[in-house]
Design a protein around this motif. Structure first.
Motif, PDB file in Angstrom:
ATOM      1  N   SER A   1      -6.015   2.741   1.226  1.00 18.26           N
ATOM      2  CA  SER A   1      -6.610   2.799   2.572  1.00 18.26           C
ATOM      3  C   SER A   1      -6.988   1.411   3.070  1.00 18.26           C
ATOM      4  O   SER A   1      -6.690   1.037   4.215  1.00 18.26           O
ATOM      5  CB  SER A   1      -7.844   3.704   2.575  1.00 18.26           C
TER       6      SER A   1
ATOM      7  N   SER B   1       0.829  -1.210   0.000  1.00 21.66           N
ATOM      8  CA  SER B   1       0.000   0.000   0.000  1.00 21.66           C
ATOM      9  C   SER B   1       0.860   1.255   0.000  1.00 21.66           C
ATOM     10  O   SER B   1       0.554   2.224  -0.725  1.00 21.66           O
ATOM     11  CB  SER B   1      -0.929  -0.012   1.212  1.00 21.66           C
TER      12      SER B   1
ATOM     13  N   ASN C   1      -7.841   8.344  -9.298  1.00 22.91           N
ATOM     14  CA  ASN C   1      -7.496   8.842  -7.961  1.00 22.91           C
ATOM     15  C   ASN C   1      -8.312   8.185  -6.850  1.00 22.91           C
ATOM     16  O   ASN C   1      -7.756   7.718  -5.845  1.00 22.91           O
ATOM     17  CB  ASN C   1      -7.673  10.364  -7.899  1.00 22.91           C
ATOM     18  N   LEU C   2      -9.638   8.146  -7.011  1.00 23.20           N
ATOM     19  CA  LEU C   2     -10.476   7.574  -5.956  1.00 23.20           C
ATOM     20  C   LEU C   2     -10.214   6.077  -5.807  1.00 23.20           C
ATOM     21  O   LEU C   2     -10.151   5.558  -4.681  1.00 23.20           O
ATOM     22  CB  LEU C   2     -11.954   7.833  -6.241  1.00 23.20           C
TER      23      LEU C   2
ATOM     24  N   GLN D   1      -7.072   5.708  -3.840  1.00 23.19           N
ATOM     25  CA  GLN D   1      -7.260   6.052  -2.439  1.00 23.19           C
ATOM     26  C   GLN D   1      -7.964   4.932  -1.680  1.00 23.19           C
ATOM     27  O   GLN D   1      -7.581   4.584  -0.546  1.00 23.19           O
ATOM     28  CB  GLN D   1      -8.070   7.348  -2.333  1.00 23.19           C
TER      29      GLN D   1
ATOM     30  N   ALA E   1       0.988   3.994  -3.019  1.00 22.25           N
ATOM     31  CA  ALA E   1       0.702   5.402  -2.746  1.00 22.25           C
ATOM     32  C   ALA E   1       1.840   6.297  -3.226  1.00 22.25           C
ATOM     33  O   ALA E   1       1.599   7.326  -3.880  1.00 22.25           O
ATOM     34  CB  ALA E   1       0.471   5.596  -1.247  1.00 22.25           C
TER      35      ALA E   1
END
Length: 408
Positions: free
Chosen positions: A384, A296, A376-377, A380, A300
């Motif tokens: 997360s 992750s 992008n979403l 994310q 990122a």
């Protein structure tokens, strides 16, 4: 020395199981090579082809626990050989496809069933039964690495046949390769006689399939591991499906995406072996959590920066190292929790969670991109959930559920 001597009689079975995994996984990973030519030649859209691959993932996940049950009832050999034959049929249907139905039947249903019966879970279960417990984790890592070796070998062959002839010739070549899975599965099936299972009263070995499933789903660490496996599938399939598209959107060379996927496969060999070895020395659940958190953070960092060839290659190498190292850790954890008899079945339920995540990573990532015009979403959400899953995995590695008597 004793471990080496114990492995000699079963080494042909282990090699055959590794070859079975290498060919089945390698062919499956390389099917996307034929998508542009196939969709341009017959009445099949890209959406149709990717839907067939999505169906393949779901069929694989649904049939995996069933394959484990069947292996206990009838033996590994008939189940694995049936899977190998299903692979040959699937490749033949795809090579002769002239419409969407043949693509879904071949690449979707037949290959999905074949992967459940003659791929990771069955291969790792065979390995677990053959090797001593002291080196089991390392052996699982070495055998898991075989999957990436197959992808490295089959992808260039498929690309060569398609480039110099056409996609049908390439898939005929894949059909011939799939034929080799049949004798590999037959030889690997000798595990039924070479390693008869001695039932243990201390785990689920003496339970029925239904009772073993009940024990597994009441075991909190297993449930956490299965849920975290969902995130694993979502992240990995998102990358393999959408990284090439992302790089094109950023104006990068189209070959960079293909090179990145090849590097992932190469470094995956090293990662599988390393984490198999590490799982024999440190808590497997902690290592799983560290993999999810590390992935992750790497995802990122990479997608926060503008991509370059250097950062993309570095990203692919690190992700490759963290790729399938989860396989020996999950398989080893299931054996430690529940024993050998129902390993393939119980691991199959965890893998079904992984495949749901795979479906969401491929389809959900594309849907969010279509709705929002960017990844992008999706990124994310993926990062997360990965951080949350990794943290939970580490916390519950130290959770000791109360000792309850097994069902009679």
């Amino acid at each position: 020395m004793n471990n080496t001597a114990a492995l000699r009689p079963v080494l042909p079975i282990l090699i055959a199981a590794a070859i079975m995994l290498s060919l089945s996984f390698g062919l499956r990973q390389s099917l996307g090579l034929f998508m542009p030519s196939l969709t341009g030649d017959i009445a099949v859209t890209i959406t149709d082809f990717t839907f067939a691959i999505a169906i393949q993932n779901l069929i694989w996940g649904i049939f995996q626990p069933l394959a484990g049950m069947f292996a206990d009832r009838w033996g590994f050999r008939p189940v694995m050989v049936a899977g190998a034959i299903s692979y040959v049929i699937g490749m033949s249907l795809l090579a002769s496809a002239n419409g969407v139905l043949m693509v879904i039947l071949g690449a979707g249903i037949c290959v999905g069933v074949a992967m459940a019966c003659a791929s990771f879970a069955m291969t790792l279960s065979v390995t677990s039964r053959l090797v001593p417990a002291s080196i089991r984790s390392t052996a699982l890592g070495i055998v898991s690495a075989a999957g990436s070796v197959g992808a490295i070998a089959t992808a260039p062959l498929g690309q060569f046949l398609e480039s110099f002839y056409d996609w049908r010739v390439g898939l005929i070549g894949f059909t011939i390769i799939a034929l080799l899975i049949v004798p590999s599965a037959w030889i690997a099936g000798r595990v039924d006689k070479e390693a008869p299972l001695e039932l243990s009263p201390d785990n689920t070995d003496r339970l029925s399939a239904g009772a073993a499933i009940g024990v597994a789903f009441r075991h909190v660490p297993f449930v956490v591991m299965a849920i975290a496996y969902f995130v694993c599938g979502m992240q990995l399939i998102f990358i393999t499906t959408h990284l090439p598209s992302y790089l094109l959107l950023c104006g990068m060379d189209p070959m960079l995406g293909a090179s990145a996927l090849g590097i992932i496969a190469g470094f995956n060999v090293l990662g599988s072996i390393f984490f198999g070895w590490a799982g024999g020395r440190w808590p497997k659940m902690v290592l799983l959590g560290m993999i999810y958190i590390s992935r992750s953070l790497v995802i990122a960092l990479y997608f926060m920066l503008p991509p370059t060839p250097t950062t993309t290659i570095l990203f692919a190498a690190i992700m490759g190292f963290l790729w399938l190292g989860v396989s020996p850790l999950v398989a080893g954890s299931v054996v430690e929790m529940f024993g050998l008899r129902w390993q393939a079945m119980i691991q199959g339920f965890a893998f079904f969670s992984h495949q749901i995540g795979s479906f969401m990573g491929a389809f959900g990532g594309g849907w969010l991109f279509d709705q929002l015009g960017s990844y992008n979403l999706a990124l994310q959400i993926g990062v997360s959930l990965g951080l949350f899953a990794g943290t939970a995995q580490i916390i519950f590695a130290f959770y000791k559920p109360p000792k309850k008597p097994l069902p009679a």
